[in-house]
Design a protein around this motif. Structure first.
Motif, mmCIF file in Angstrom:
data_model
loop_
_atom_site.group_PDB
_atom_site.id
_atom_site.type_symbol
_atom_site.label_atom_id
_atom_site.label_comp_id
_atom_site.label_asym_id
_atom_site.label_seq_id
_atom_site.Cartn_x
_atom_site.Cartn_y
_atom_site.Cartn_z
ATOM 1 N N ASN A 25 0.823 -1.213 0.000
ATOM 2 C CA ASN A 25 0.000 0.000 0.000
ATOM 3 C C ASN A 25 0.857 1.263 0.000
ATOM 4 O O ASN A 25 0.473 2.295 0.511
ATOM 5 N N THR A 26 2.057 1.152 -0.594
ATOM 6 C CA THR A 26 2.970 2.293 -0.649
ATOM 7 C C THR A 26 2.320 3.505 -1.302
ATOM 8 O O THR A 26 2.521 4.645 -0.884
ATOM 9 N N ALA A 58 -1.660 8.296 -2.791
ATOM 10 C CA ALA A 58 -1.714 8.877 -4.129
ATOM 11 C C ALA A 58 -2.908 8.357 -4.925
ATOM 12 O O ALA A 58 -3.431 9.044 -5.790
ATOM 13 N N GLN A 59 -3.348 7.134 -4.623
ATOM 14 C CA GLN A 59 -4.428 6.520 -5.380
ATOM 15 C C GLN A 59 -5.770 6.608 -4.668
ATOM 16 O O GLN A 59 -6.752 6.008 -5.106
ATOM 17 N N SER A 60 -5.857 7.361 -3.611
ATOM 18 C CA SER A 60 -7.068 7.334 -2.800
ATOM 19 C C SER A 60 -8.247 8.035 -3.462
ATOM 20 O O SER A 60 -9.389 7.764 -3.141
#
Length: 423
Positions: free
Chosen positions: A43-44, A48-50
């Protein structure tokens, strides 16, 4: 969280003893306490992908077209249960809106939960029994697909074809119907692969005189060109939500006449699809003054389509048809000034909602499409099926049918042709 870990621990231990945890993916926060065989999720890039990122584009191809802002807002309303009385009331409003859009007094209107293809299959699955003769007017890819689909339902399919870019004359249809005496005649009012508009004048009466049901595809024409289901004697219509009605994909407007319903009622065998059985779907929509669960309707999509049909009613069908006609002429005035020509030779055969444009000799059509997207965030399309590589297709549909959008399309063609040294 500790309670959740306590609950899941014995399940993981049991699975491990059975060798069943390989490939199981657990949240990263559990990984430290779990078996080494459990793979932690990376989940690095979670932060950014939220938030979903969607580019803004003007969709002037053959569909989907851009939805009206009111339609998009309607989709954000709170969910209701698919059998809740307020939601059933919304379904009733949609049925009424469809009666206006289709120009019918038939109570047998609804939205199929699915795209236009689902509407197509619902029509064939319910109207056609094994061995029934189906006469398919194949003027492009949609007639071709109805033929394929009808054969899958074991129909006796007879296809008639016309040259690409042309339509069937009444004489052609009269000869074919009187010769073959089909149970169903299929025609596509707006053939988006070729850009043709099939006239339905007199065809309903012809079908009635020969014991034939008239099935019409209006996926890219409903709301954009005149359609009178009752006055023209049409027996079944399916359409799409994402074109001239300015809704999102996922709902197929659908209509049955009394003659079509009689054919359904007298079937010797039930439709070979449970999902699209109109006896069951119609019951969910209240066709027989009761409501029974069949499936979970796409609640948010139906909100959107209720709003889309309300917008159609507010504008009025005649002004809406006139607006599409005006924008069609505006488009061609601009395209002709660039030396571009229509693919459909006869004006009376041209579909105003999906316009097909000949690709000139020496022009790379795909580069023009790419340039429009890269420089204008504008979608135009190439050909499909029999017109692949031969045409561009420009949609003038619903909310998008307005001067500034048409003018941007013309500007994009001008720039794209200049890029290739053709202007």
């Amino acid at each position: 969280m500790k309670n959740a870990q306590k609950l899941v621990a014995p399940l993981l231990e049991a699975a491990q003893s059975a060798g069943a945890t390989r490939g199981f993916v657990a949240p990263a926060r559990w990984a430290a306490r779990a078996s080494e065989e459990i793979v932690a999720v990376d989940n690095t890039h979670k932060q950014a992908q939220s938030v979903i990122s969607v580019p803004s584009r003007l969709l002037m191809g053959p569909g989907p077209a851009n939805a009206h802002p009111r339609v998009l807002n309607a989709q954000a309303l709170p969910l209701l249960g698919h059998m809740h009385p307020p939601f059933l009331h919304i379904m009733d409003e949609m049925s009424e809106g469809l009666r206006y859009a289709l120009q019918t007094k038939s109570k047998y209107t609804l939205m199929i939960s699915g795209t236009g293809h689902a509407g197509m299959e619902a029509a064939i699955a319910n109207l056609v029994e094994p061995g029934d003769k189906v006469l398919v007017g194949n003027a492009g890819i949609w007639g071709e697909r109805v033929g394929i689909l009808s054969r899958r339902y074991n129909a006796d399919v007879v296809e008639i074809k016309c040259p690409t870019g042309e339509t069937f004359s009444y004489a052609d249809l009269k000869k074919a119907v009187e010769t073959h005496k089909p149970k169903v005649l299929f025609l596509c009012q707006g053939e988006s692969s070729t850009g043709t508009h099939q006239s339905l004048a007199g065809v309903g009466e012809l079908c009635r005189a020969n014991g034939t049901l008239l099935l019409v595809d209006t996926v890219c024409s409903l709301g954009g060109v005149p359609l009178f289901a009752d006055a023209w004697g049409v027996d079944c219509i399916y359409s799409g939500s994402q074109k001239c009605l300015s809704g999102p994909p996922g709902a197929a407007p659908f209509f049955m006449s009394e003659r079509a319903m009689e054919k359904l009622a007298k079937r010797k065998t039930p439709p070979a699809t449970y999902n699209l059985d109109l006896n069951l779907i119609g019951d969910y929509w209240g066709w027989w003054n009761k409501r029974s669960y069949h499936h979970t309707g796409p609640v948010s999509t139906f909100y959107a389509m209720r709003e889309a049909l309300q917008i159609v009613a507010e504008e009025g069908l005649e002004p809406m048809w006139a607006r599409h006609q005006e924008m069609h002429h505006r488009l061609w005035d601009g395209l002709r000034s660039l030396g571009l020509k229509p693919f459909v030779e006869k004006e009376e055969h041209r579909l105003i909602t999906v316009n097909t444009i000949k690709v000139p000799e020496g022009v790379d059509w795909a580069k023009v499409v790419k340039h429009a997207m890269d420089e204008y965030s504008l979608e135009i399309a190439g050909g499909l099926g029999p017109t692949a590589g031969k045409v561009w297709r420009i949609g003038i549909m619903g909310f998008n049918a307005k001067p500034q959008n048409v003018d941007l399309v013309i500007d994009a063609f001008r720039a794209g042709l200049k890029q290739q040294g053709k202007l």
